[in-house]
Structure formats: structure tokens, C-alpha cells
Design a protein around this motif. Structure first.
Motif, PDB file in Angstrom:
ATOM      1  N   SER A 184       1.281  -1.551   0.078  1.00  0.00           N
ATOM      2  CA  SER A 184       0.122  -0.205   0.157  1.00  0.00           C
ATOM      3  C   SER A 184       0.431   1.018   0.328  1.00  0.00           C
ATOM      4  CB  SER A 184      -1.051  -0.223   1.147  1.00  0.00           C
ATOM      5  OG  SER A 184      -0.133   0.443   2.209  1.00  0.00           O
TER       6      SER A 184
ATOM      7  N   THR B 192      -6.372  -1.738   2.685  1.00  0.00           N
ATOM      8  CA  THR B 192      -6.839   0.293   2.899  1.00  0.00           C
ATOM      9  C   THR B 192      -6.751   1.117   3.154  1.00  0.00           C
ATOM     10  OG1 THR B 192      -8.179  -1.442   1.938  1.00  0.00           O
ATOM     11  CG2 THR B 192      -9.367   0.715   2.275  1.00  0.00           C
ATOM     12  N   ALA B 193      -6.073   0.739   4.587  1.00  0.00           N
ATOM     13  CA  ALA B 193      -6.263   1.919   5.407  1.00  0.00           C
ATOM     14  C   ALA B 193      -4.037   2.793   4.591  1.00  0.00           C
ATOM     15  CB  ALA B 193      -5.105   1.531   6.501  1.00  0.00           C
TER      16      ALA B 193
ATOM     17  N   TRP C 145      -5.467   5.350   2.266  1.00  0.00           N
ATOM     18  CA  TRP C 145      -6.141   6.281   2.283  1.00  0.00           C
ATOM     19  C   TRP C 145      -6.583   7.304   1.853  1.00  0.00           C
ATOM     20  CZ3 TRP C 145     -11.374   6.056   2.978  1.00  0.00           C
ATOM     21  CH2 TRP C 145     -12.421   7.295   3.124  1.00  0.00           C
TER      22      TRP C 145
ATOM     23  N   ASP D 184      -8.756   9.232  -0.389  1.00  0.00           N
ATOM     24  CA  ASP D 184      -9.443  10.053   0.363  1.00  0.00           C
ATOM     25  C   ASP D 184      -9.070  11.438  -1.036  1.00  0.00           C
ATOM     26  OD1 ASP D 184     -11.262  11.479   2.372  1.00  0.00           O
ATOM     27  OD2 ASP D 184      -9.658  12.436   2.996  1.00  0.00           O
TER      28      ASP D 184
ATOM     29  N   LEU E 226     -16.857   1.812   6.713  1.00  0.00           N
ATOM     30  CA  LEU E 226     -16.209   2.723   6.198  1.00  0.00           C
ATOM     31  C   LEU E 226     -16.842   3.418   5.416  1.00  0.00           C
ATOM     32  CD1 LEU E 226     -13.431   4.104   5.598  1.00  0.00           C
ATOM     33  CD2 LEU E 226     -13.766   2.368   3.133  1.00  0.00           C
TER      34      LEU E 226
ATOM     35  N   ALA F 135     -17.055   7.626   6.618  1.00  0.00           N
ATOM     36  CA  ALA F 135     -16.780   8.329   5.696  1.00  0.00           C
ATOM     37  C   ALA F 135     -17.869   9.685   5.179  1.00  0.00           C
ATOM     38  CB  ALA F 135     -16.296   8.071   4.195  1.00  0.00           C
TER      39      ALA F 135
ATOM     40  N   SER G 287     -15.705  13.307   3.895  1.00  0.00           N
ATOM     41  CA  SER G 287     -15.525  12.605   3.242  1.00  0.00           C
ATOM     42  C   SER G 287     -16.159  12.085   1.507  1.00  0.00           C
ATOM     43  CB  SER G 287     -14.867  11.749   3.246  1.00  0.00           C
ATOM     44  OG  SER G 287     -13.763  11.241   2.946  1.00  0.00           O
TER      45      SER G 287
ATOM     46  N   VAL H 279     -15.458   9.365  -0.368  1.00  0.00           N
ATOM     47  CA  VAL H 279     -15.209   8.655  -1.189  1.00  0.00           C
ATOM     48  C   VAL H 279     -16.515   7.907  -0.908  1.00  0.00           C
ATOM     49  CG1 VAL H 279     -13.704   6.453   0.100  1.00  0.00           C
ATOM     50  CG2 VAL H 279     -12.857   8.588  -0.379  1.00  0.00           C
TER      51      VAL H 279
ATOM     52  N   SER I   8     -18.329   4.033  -0.661  1.00  0.00           N
ATOM     53  CA  SER I   8     -17.858   2.686  -0.118  1.00  0.00           C
ATOM     54  C   SER I   8     -19.319   1.443   0.262  1.00  0.00           C
ATOM     55  CB  SER I   8     -17.523   3.276   1.594  1.00  0.00           C
ATOM     56  OG  SER I   8     -17.194   1.440   2.539  1.00  0.00           O
TER      57      SER I   8
ATOM     58  N   PHE J  25      -6.487   2.907  11.372  1.00  0.00           N
ATOM     59  CA  PHE J  25      -6.725   3.640  10.291  1.00  0.00           C
ATOM     60  C   PHE J  25      -8.160   4.909  10.734  1.00  0.00           C
ATOM     61  CE2 PHE J  25      -9.486   1.733   6.566  1.00  0.00           C
ATOM     62  CZ  PHE J  25      -9.388   2.835   5.774  1.00  0.00           C
TER      63      PHE J  25
ATOM     64  N   VAL K 219      -9.789   7.924   9.297  1.00  0.00           N
ATOM     65  CA  VAL K 219     -11.016   8.417   8.255  1.00  0.00           C
ATOM     66  C   VAL K 219     -11.422  10.111   8.331  1.00  0.00           C
ATOM     67  CG1 VAL K 219     -12.866   8.239   6.797  1.00  0.00           C
ATOM     68  CG2 VAL K 219     -12.217   6.006   7.397  1.00  0.00           C
TER      69      VAL K 219
END
Length: 310
Positions: free
Chosen positions: A83, A129-130, A133, A137, A191, A195, A200, A202, A204, A308, A310
């Protein structure tokens, strides 16, 4: 209105990252996005299989842009490395499809000591995914988490399975698989909630392929090499299941349908969700348990050593 791949908008100039593309759902998801012009970043554990998959994509979609990143989701250090590599290399990610997984293996553990299914299907993707991010984002990305109708068969998650010590209960491969897929769905919905709560953009969403015939049903029950149960399940799946290309339809709809705003679950619309054209489908009540989702999130941070936020 019935969704079809023709409904996928032009994706030229957009980047899609997909885990697990050496066959089955991941390969057909990659093909579907490439045909609409997306630049692909695909992950795989096996370099030879990855090369074969890339050759297939470029043969079917001449001129397709495909980069490969090595990723072993059963190794948290590798998930963090991969990542970080992707986040350094690419300035934006428009679509992330967390597809890779393992299904009903004999009792096995990840490199970090977690039961293989919860460790690979959920914890590996959580850490991956973290790490992505900040880019997700900044890109207002769409994150698709692949779950399974099997999540309906369990009423919760044994949180001790999210520790290296593991659960003290007897290992039942189908139960552990179902709990890992419930964890995927809890993650996708949590998530989305986080978000939206932070502003955010994003999106999900989650998806499941129905009863799709993929190599997962053959290789999963053995992990290393083939086994008679795996071969048997695979042959039944070839007869009763829909092709992997059709199983990828819900993933493609989840990844590209502009009407989705987050928190949806997409799956096949026929034969009780086993096959057919994709549509919005229901989750179990447990999958929408916000307290459980928060507990799983916290346990996943502790398990992976990743905050993680967000």
C-alpha cells in the motif's frame, strides 16, 4: 432497470486498483474496467500467474495500461509495504476493488498467526486500504469490498479470531469463511458511515458475486495443491454456478454506477441471489449492527497495528 456492462461510463483517464486478478472475478473485473478505458493497477502473489493475467488483459483490450504490484494479504508487513508503494507511485486512485480472498481451507494461519480466512479476507485488506486511504480520500474514490451471501449464515463474529491467539472454538471452515465475509461487509458499511461523518467524498459499497464458478472453489479447500473436496466442489460449481464473467457484474456495477452514494450492497438478482443481472440486495441485520462494526474496526486496528483514521 436492468444493469448491463454497456452502462459502465467512459473511464478514460481514471485509475482502478484491483486485488487478486490472476483469475476468476478479479480478472473479469479488470477486463470490464479496461474495456471502458481505465488504467489498471493489479495485485497478485504469484508473479507467473500475474504475467499470464496481464497478457490476457492486453490481448483482449489492446493498448490497455496495466501495472502489477506484488501483494500477499496473508502477510501484514507485505500489505503495508504494497500500500505504501502504491501510495508513493500514484497520485490518484479512482476505484479500489478489494477482491482477493481465500475460501474454506484446512485450518491454517497467516504469517502473523491469524486464522487464514479472517486474516487474508479481512485483516489484510483492512491494513492495505488504511495505507491507501490518504490517496483514496484525496481522489474522492469508490471503494468496493467483495463479500458473499455466506455472511447471512452467521449471527456475529468471534472477536478472539482477530487476535494471534485465535478462537478457542473448534475450527469449522465454512463458519470461519462466513465470518470473514461478514467482516468484509461490516467494514464496507462502517467505512461509508465514517466517510460521511467526516465529510469525505469517498463512496464505500459492497458486492457479492452470487454462486460463481471460479478457481477459488478448487484451490481454497486445499490451499497448497488440489484436494478431492476441492475438485468436487469445483465440478458442482461449474454445473450450478454462473460463469466468473457474470459473477463480476455486481463488482463492476458497484465500482461504476454513478447512482450509488455509499452503503449499498450489490449482488445477482435471480435465483435467490445466486445468479443473474446485478441489483441492490439486502444484507443480514448483523451486517448493519453499528456497535459490532465499531468493535470489529477497533479489533482490526489492534490486530494489524494500523490506526485507520478516516
Amino acid at each position: 432497470m436492468t444493469w448491463r456492462t454497456d452502462d459502465i461510463p467512459d473511464l478514460s483517464g481514471r485509475r482502478a486498483v484491483i486485488t487478486g486478478v490472476t483469475g476468476g472475478l478479479g480478472l473479469h473485473t479488470a477486463l470490464g474496467l479496461a474495456r471502458k478505458g481505465a488504467d489498471l493497477v493489479v495485485t497478485a502473489r504469484d508473479e507467473t500467474k500475474a504475467s499470464t493475467a496481464v497478457d490476457r488483459i492486453r490481448r483482449d483490450v489492446p493498448g490497455a495500461s496495466v501495472d502489477v504490484v506484488s501483494l500477499d494479504l496473508a502477510d501484514l508487513d507485505d500489505a503495508k509495504r504494497a500500500s505504501a508503494e502504491v501510495a508513493r507511485t500514484y497520485d490518484r486512485i479512482d476505484i479500489l476493488v478489494n477482491n482477493a480472498g481465500i475460501m474454506i481451507p484446512p485450518r491454517s494461519r497467516t504469517k502473523d498467526g491469524f486464522e487464514l480466512q479472517i486474516g487474508t479476507n479481512h485483516l489484510g485488506h483492512f491494513a492495505w486500504t488504511a495505507g491507501l486511504w490518504p490517496v483514496l480520500d484525496a481522489s474522492d474514490a469508490r471503494v468496493v469490498t467483495v463479500s458473499s451471501a455466506a455472511h447471512m449464515s452467521v449471527g456475529g463474529i468471534d472477536l478472539t479470531s482477530l487476535t494471534p491467539q485465535g478462537s478457542s472454538r473448534r475450527y469449522r471452515r465454512w463458519q470461519s469463511y462466513a465470518e470473514s465475509k461478514l467482516a468484509n461487509l461490516l467494514f464496507a458499511l462502517e467505512l461509508d458511515r465514517r466517510a460521511k461523518a467526516t465529510g469525505s467524498r469517498v463512496v464505500s459499497v459492497a458486492a457479492h458475486p452470487g454462486y460463481a464458478s471460479t478457481n477459488l472453489t478448487k484451490t481454497g479447500p486445499s490451499v497448497r495443491g488440489l484436494s478431492l473436496p476441492g475438485i468436487g466442489i469445483h465440478q458442482v460449481s461449474k454445473i450450478l454456478g454462473q460463469p466468473a464473467s457474470h459473477g463480476a457484474w455486481p463488482l463492476l456495477m458497484a465500482a461504476t454506477d454513478p447512482s450509488l452514494t455509499g452503503g449499498e450492497y450489490v449482488g445477482p438478482g435471480s435465483l435467490g441471489g445466486a445468479r443473474g443481472r446485478p441489483r441492490l440486495v439486502a444484507t443480514s441485520r448483523t451486517a448493519r449492527d453499528e456497535d459490532l462494526a465499531d468493535a470489529v474496526w477497533s479489533a482490526s486496528e489492534a490486530a494489524t497495528g494500523v490506526e485507520f483514521r478516516v
